[in-house]
Design a protein around this motif. Structure first.
Motif, short mmCIF file in Angstrom:
data_model
loop_
_atom_site.label_atom_id
_atom_site.label_comp_id
_atom_site.label_asym_id
_atom_site.label_seq_id
_atom_site.Cartn_x
_atom_site.Cartn_y
_atom_site.Cartn_z
N SER A 38 0.83 -1.21 0.00
CA SER A 38 0.00 0.00 0.00
C SER A 38 0.86 1.26 0.00
O SER A 38 1.86 1.34 0.71
N GLU A 64 -2.74 -2.95 5.34
CA GLU A 64 -3.95 -3.45 4.69
C GLU A 64 -5.20 -3.02 5.46
O GLU A 64 -6.22 -2.69 4.86
N LEU A 67 -6.48 0.46 4.71
CA LEU A 67 -7.20 0.68 3.45
C LEU A 67 -8.67 0.98 3.68
O LEU A 67 -9.32 1.65 2.88
N SER A 86 -3.54 4.41 -2.77
CA SER A 86 -2.80 3.22 -2.35
C SER A 86 -2.12 2.54 -3.52
O SER A 86 -1.12 1.84 -3.36
N GLU A 92 -7.84 -3.64 -3.04
CA GLU A 92 -7.96 -3.10 -1.69
C GLU A 92 -8.89 -3.91 -0.81
O GLU A 92 -8.55 -4.26 0.33
N TYR A 96 -7.85 -6.02 2.60
CA TYR A 96 -8.44 -5.65 3.88
C TYR A 96 -9.10 -6.85 4.55
O TYR A 96 -9.10 -6.96 5.79
#
Length: 223
Positions: A38, A64, A67, A86, A92, A96
């Motif tokens: 990221s 993560e 995000l 990111s 994303e 996450y």
């Protein structure tokens, strides 16, 4: 044999060298410990390279989690994150959603500590160790986040293992850091040289404050 890769931070140049070293050592599985790419020079490329690995287990780092859960309690970090995307696009949501920890062959793998993904054990014993273990006892705990490679006993019968950072070491050694867990259970620390200047310049090309800080870290192996 399992390769333990933590805190890559989008350093594709270092990652490629680490993977070559791991493959030459005979690795047949990977534990990927979070903070993959990221807000970095090669975010999507790093995740795509990691997706190619066989027998990989992923856990989520704070990078993560942020995000979808920005660090509202850290305004300086929040401001830095707002300076750019990111770079992960549709990845994303999947990143996450990764698990925060896992257990493999009796070893607990977390990002920062069993308590939190932003609180990590220091290289030397600390009065805070028991709190960070959050009730874990008689177990080996592998973690990252601090970007410092070390192994030491912890309280309550634990062993604490930090494989170091594969993409942004902060222990005074600029070489990429990772670890192997051999079939017999022993850990082996590894360091791998890569083109640090290429990566430092890639960070600087972002043109923001964090890019400058990251470039300094890459060149020095420390803050």
């Amino acid at each position: 044999m399992l390769a333990l890769l933590y805190d890559i931070h989008g350093n594709l140049v270092a990652l490629d060298e680490v993977l070559r070293d791991a493959e030459a050592a005979g690795v047949d599985g990977y534990l990927l410990g979070g903070d993959f790419g990221s807000w970095s020079p090669w975010p999507r490329e790093t995740v795509e390279r990691l997706r190619e690995l066989p027998n990989s287990t992923w856990i989520r780092g704070n990078g993560e989690r942020w995000l979808r859960e920005p660090p509202l309690d850290r305004p300086e970090v929040l401001e830095s994150l707002k300076e750019g995307e990111s770079g992960l696009g549709t990845e994303e949501g999947w990143l996450y959603s990764l698990q925060a920890y896992c257990e493999l062959d009796g070893v607990l793998y977390v990002h920062g500590s069993p308590l939190s993904d932003v609180d990590s054990f220091p290289p030397e014993p600390s009065d805070d160790d028991a709190r960070l273990l959050n009730g874990v006892h008689d177990q080996t705990v592998v973690f990252g986040h601090s970007h410092q490679q070390f192994m030491r006993p912890g309280p309550n019968g634990t062993t604490l293992v930090n494989p170091g950072s594969a993409g942004m070491p902060l222990d005074g050694d600029v070489r990429a850091a990772y670890a192997l867990r051999h079939e017999g259970g022993e850990f082996e620390f590894r360091r791998v040289e890569y083109d640090t200047e290429r990566v430092a310049q890639a960070w600087e090309s972002r043109g923001d404050d964090f890019g400058g800080l990251a470039a300094q870290r890459i060149r020095r192996g420390s803050d």
